[in-house]
Enzyme design. Structure first.
Site, mmCIF file in Angstrom:
data_model
loop_
_atom_site.group_PDB
_atom_site.id
_atom_site.type_symbol
_atom_site.label_atom_id
_atom_site.label_comp_id
_atom_site.label_asym_id
_atom_site.label_seq_id
_atom_site.Cartn_x
_atom_site.Cartn_y
_atom_site.Cartn_z
ATOM 1 N N CYS A 157 0.802 -1.227 0.000
ATOM 2 C CA CYS A 157 0.000 0.000 0.000
ATOM 3 C C CYS A 157 0.833 1.274 0.000
ATOM 4 C CB CYS A 157 -0.959 -0.023 1.177
ATOM 5 S SG CYS A 157 -1.919 -1.547 1.150
ATOM 6 N N HIS A 290 -2.765 7.823 6.839
ATOM 7 C CA HIS A 290 -3.016 6.569 6.120
ATOM 8 C C HIS A 290 -4.445 6.125 6.445
ATOM 9 C CE1 HIS A 290 -2.136 2.943 3.992
ATOM 10 N NE2 HIS A 290 -2.257 2.174 5.052
ATOM 11 N N HIS A 325 -9.693 2.260 0.112
ATOM 12 C CA HIS A 325 -8.254 2.081 0.105
ATOM 13 C C HIS A 325 -7.832 1.608 -1.292
ATOM 14 C CE1 HIS A 325 -4.244 1.325 1.028
ATOM 15 N NE2 HIS A 325 -4.329 0.607 2.131
#
Lengths: 396, 351
Positions: A157, A290, A325
């Site tokens: 990620c 995040h 995400h």
């Protein structure tokens, strides 16, 4: 004193569930419109069980937009759409004279084509060139005729945050004059089932940084920034949106998927990014966290933020409540949102926040707000402990 | 630019891990060349070993062996490179999705399918919180890792642990077989550079390097340049000559990525005849099989040749024994259709 080799962002391009270009995304951010909806396109039996941030355009619509005849993986189609916008916005015509590179961050690459093959619909002759992550990068490089440097990163990620960091370093070290850097990831049955098996998907729209958070929503999209040295930009009278002033890549070295209880990798990434930007923590006006919405990330990221910023916690929010995400594309999409915060003087809220996490008590921005923003910290953390923080600063 | 190879560690289809160079070679017996795997438990705690896939073990173990040789506990940075990543777990998870109809899938398989699994596991085992990146740019992934390593050393890191890892996988092999990637079983597999048939043989391997910014008496190899490009190789080779103030005759050895595909052979041969007529020609894909990070094996060979000054017959392009002249400079080259090339220039250190 030698003038620092500043890295400017002179082009932006994005596609996500909240808009198929920069201005649509900008509007959705301001109007607090989330892209998290019931799954429509992804081929999965879990369609009715989960929500996700799907890009509205289908593969054929994306192909038509870019006038592509070939059947490309969705990751490549999304990347092409965003990269074209970034290149158009940079209006870079110095290609013959300048050394230009392209760096892509991605996790699934052409997994959708491999999934088709598994369902006996695909042709292995197509699988081979398209499955691996480098396919999209090489396709874009040919499309834009960029050949001084072509590279692909996959650090889960944080992939596209690392693409931006590497682009900035290559320019800073005088190896390239300009870099198209970003990330792209399409939703796939592979990732949906993967995150489902980890039991970290919230079946409802996610609530990052809230006490009542239940997990993340997956999203898809692509984001690209066009980076160049201040000198290159000024020589051609290009407008800079902002500069990349700091970056750091660290590792949590704790667990393959979970972060350490005190978020030590996250702390180190933020801390070292500040050192690299030569900024004190109190100079950061906003953190694009995040903030995935999982128990583990949000708690440990909060702990790391408190440890670093102490009493002076900056405004912060997770824009993943808008987009989901986006995995390999998350870092670059959120980098673009960070740039928008600076250029628009806008704080984009953390949608659906309920109550603060009891252990840390951090309260993110809950409504759209305007204020002068000079320095933004953007966090991207991933599996394998890969933590990267970027700092974007206004051009004075 | 100073980047030296302090130590290496490699698990490949040759006895690179346990034996010293020059070892007795294994020639391909069929279309797949598999790595000779060591006793992992001597390097990785057995509790951890049980949960690891083969590619992770190969990567982790080569990395640890490399660090041990350099007597270093933690590097300043970890870079792993792979073309195809963790294939076994990727296909296992795809199989599970189909077989179990998207129900009750194994999270461990998914977790270990990501491209940064090996890099993450190295960091985890060492407790190394430093820079950690993963390049996945097809068959120039390793060269890109090498470029970033040099950049990091330039920026002040004292050392970088760099590795190239790709694993053999049956499903992948069969898909590529259908697409005509491999030779036929009955083709002559021994004579790769002179092959008259199309396709290649498949392979795998893991090769790690500890690169440092300082020379010492235990070091034999220095990286002089890395170029990854598409287009005219002649011009780029000239550039690398100019940057190092050398000429074609200063290169005693070419380690070529020729893989026996008769459609590519002429491209290689023509280029070397034109640009490097006096250099010895070696190849290595008959020793490790084709895989995207095979140039890591080539760099391993280059370091071994510079260190030992031995050029075994089995490396030679045409199976002839070259005069044992001093080898000071080696060009590693591979070419990929339609026109992508990569060079690594390695030289012998003076100490």
């Amino acid at each position: 004193m030698k003038e620092k080799n500043e890295i400017w962002i002179t082009g932006l391009g994005i596609i996500s569930s909240i808009g198929k270009n920069l201005s649509e995304c900008e509007d959705s951010l301001k109007e607090m419109k989330s892209g998290i909806k019931p799954i429509k396109k992804l081929n999965t039996i879990h369609k009715n069980d989960y929500v996700a941030g799907e890009v509205e355009l289908s593969n054929s619509e994306l192909s038509n937009e870019s006038d592509i005849k070939k059947q490309l993986p969705r990751t490549a189609l999304l990347a092409l759409k965003a990269a074209k916008e970034a290149m158009e916005s940079a209006v870079f015509k110095e290609k013959g004279k300048a050394r230009v590179g392209i760096i892509l961050g991605t996790t699934v690459g052409g997994m959708d084509k491999t999934e088709e093959l598994y369902k006996r619909k695909g042709n292995p002759g197509e699988y081979i060139p398209m499955h691996h992550c480098g396919f999209t990068t090489s396709y874009l490089a040919k499309y834009f005729d960029i050949n001084d440097y072509v590279n692909t990163i996959s650090t889960a990620c944080s992939s596209s945050a690392n693409a931006i960091m590497l682009g900035a370093r290559l320019i800073k070290n005088g190896i390239l004059d300009a870099v198209l850097a970003g990330g792209s990831d399409a939703l796939s049955s592979f990732t949906l089932n993967g995150f489902r098996s980890l039991m970290i998907l919230d079946p409802e729209p996610c609530k990052p940084f809230s006490a009542e958070r239940r997990g993340l929503n997956l999203g898809e999209g692509a984001g690209f920034v066009f980076l160049e040295s201040k000198k290159t930009a000024q020589n051609r009278n290009a407008k800079g949106f902002c500069k990349v002033s700091g970056y750091a890549n660290t590792n949590d070295a704790f667990h393959q998927t979970a972060s350490s209880p005190d978020g030590r990798g996250a702390y180190k990434a933020m801390y070292e990014a500040l050192i690299s930007a030569e900024l004190d923590p109190d100079k950061i006006d906003y953190i694009n966290i995040h903030g995935t919405g999982t128990d583990n990330n949000d708690l440990t990221e909060s702990i790391a933020i408190i440890r670093l910023f102490k009493e002076g916690i900056p405004d912060l929010s997770s824009t993943k409540a808008y987009t989901g995400h986006c995995l390999g594309a998350a870092g670059s999409i959120e980098a673009i949102f960070s740039v928008l915060s600076i250029t628009n003087g806008a704080l984009y809220p953390n949608l659906r926040f309920t109550n603060p996490i009891p252990e840390t008590g951090l309260i993110p921005v809950m409504e759209y707000k305007e204020k002068k923003i000079r320095h933004v910290l953007s966090n991207s953390f991933g599996f394998g402990g890969c933590d990267t923080s970027l700092i974007f600063s206004a051009i004075e | 630019m100073n980047a030296y190879i302090k130590s290496t560690g490699a698990i490949t289809p040759q006895p690179t891990f346990d034996e010293s160079f020059p070892w007795k070679e294994n020639m391909p017996a069929n279309l797949r060349m598999n790595a000779i795997e060591p006793e992992y438990k001597n390097y990785i705690p057995p509790v951890k070993l049980r949960r690891m896939s083969r590619v992770v073990k190969m990567g982790l173990c080569a990395a640890i062996a490399c660090l041990k040789k350099a007597d270093l506990e933690q590097p300043d940075a970890i870079i792993t490179t792979t073309g195809w990543g963790c294939l076994a777990d990727t296909f296992r998870f795809l199989d599970e999705i189909v077989e179990k109809n998207e129900q009750t899938l194994s999270p461990a398989t998914f977790i270990q399918s990501t491209h940064n699994t090996v890099g993450g596991q190295i960091a985890l085992l060492l407790g190394c919180q430093e820079y950690n990146s993963v390049y996945v740019n097809s068959n120039s992934s390793f060269e890109h890792g090498l470029l970033d390593s040099i950049l990091l050393l330039n920026e002040g890191k004292e050392n970088v642990l760099l590795g190239g890892i790709d694993e053999f996988n049956e499903t992948d092999f069969n898909l590529k077989k259908q697409a005509g990637y491999w030779k036929n079983e009955d083709d002559d597999l021994q004579i790769l550079p002179n092959s008259k048939t199309t396709g290649t043989i498949s392979g795998e391997g893991s090769a790690f390097f500890l690169l440092t910014d300082k020379e010492d008496s235990s070091i034999y190899a220095k990286i002089d340049g890395v170029k990854i490009f598409s287009g005219d190789p002649d011009q780029k080779l000239q550039n690398i000559f100019q940057e190092n103030n050398i000429c074609a005759d200063d290169i005693q050895l070419v380690i070529s990525g020729i893989n026996g595909d008769s459609l590519k052979n002429n491209q290689y041969v023509g280029f070397y005849n034109r640009m490097l007529p006096s250099a010895c020609k070696c190849c290595y894909k008959h020793l490790c099989g084709e895989h995207d990070s095979a140039s890591a094996f080539a760099l391993w060979l280059a370091e071994a040749v510079l260190r030992t000054q031995v050029l075994p017959e089995y490396l030679s392009w045409d199976q002839r024994i070259y005069d044992q002249k001093q080898i000071n400079r080696i060009l590693i080259h591979h070419y990929n259709t339609p026109d992508e090339h990569a060079f690594i220039l390695v030289s012998k250190t003076n100490i």
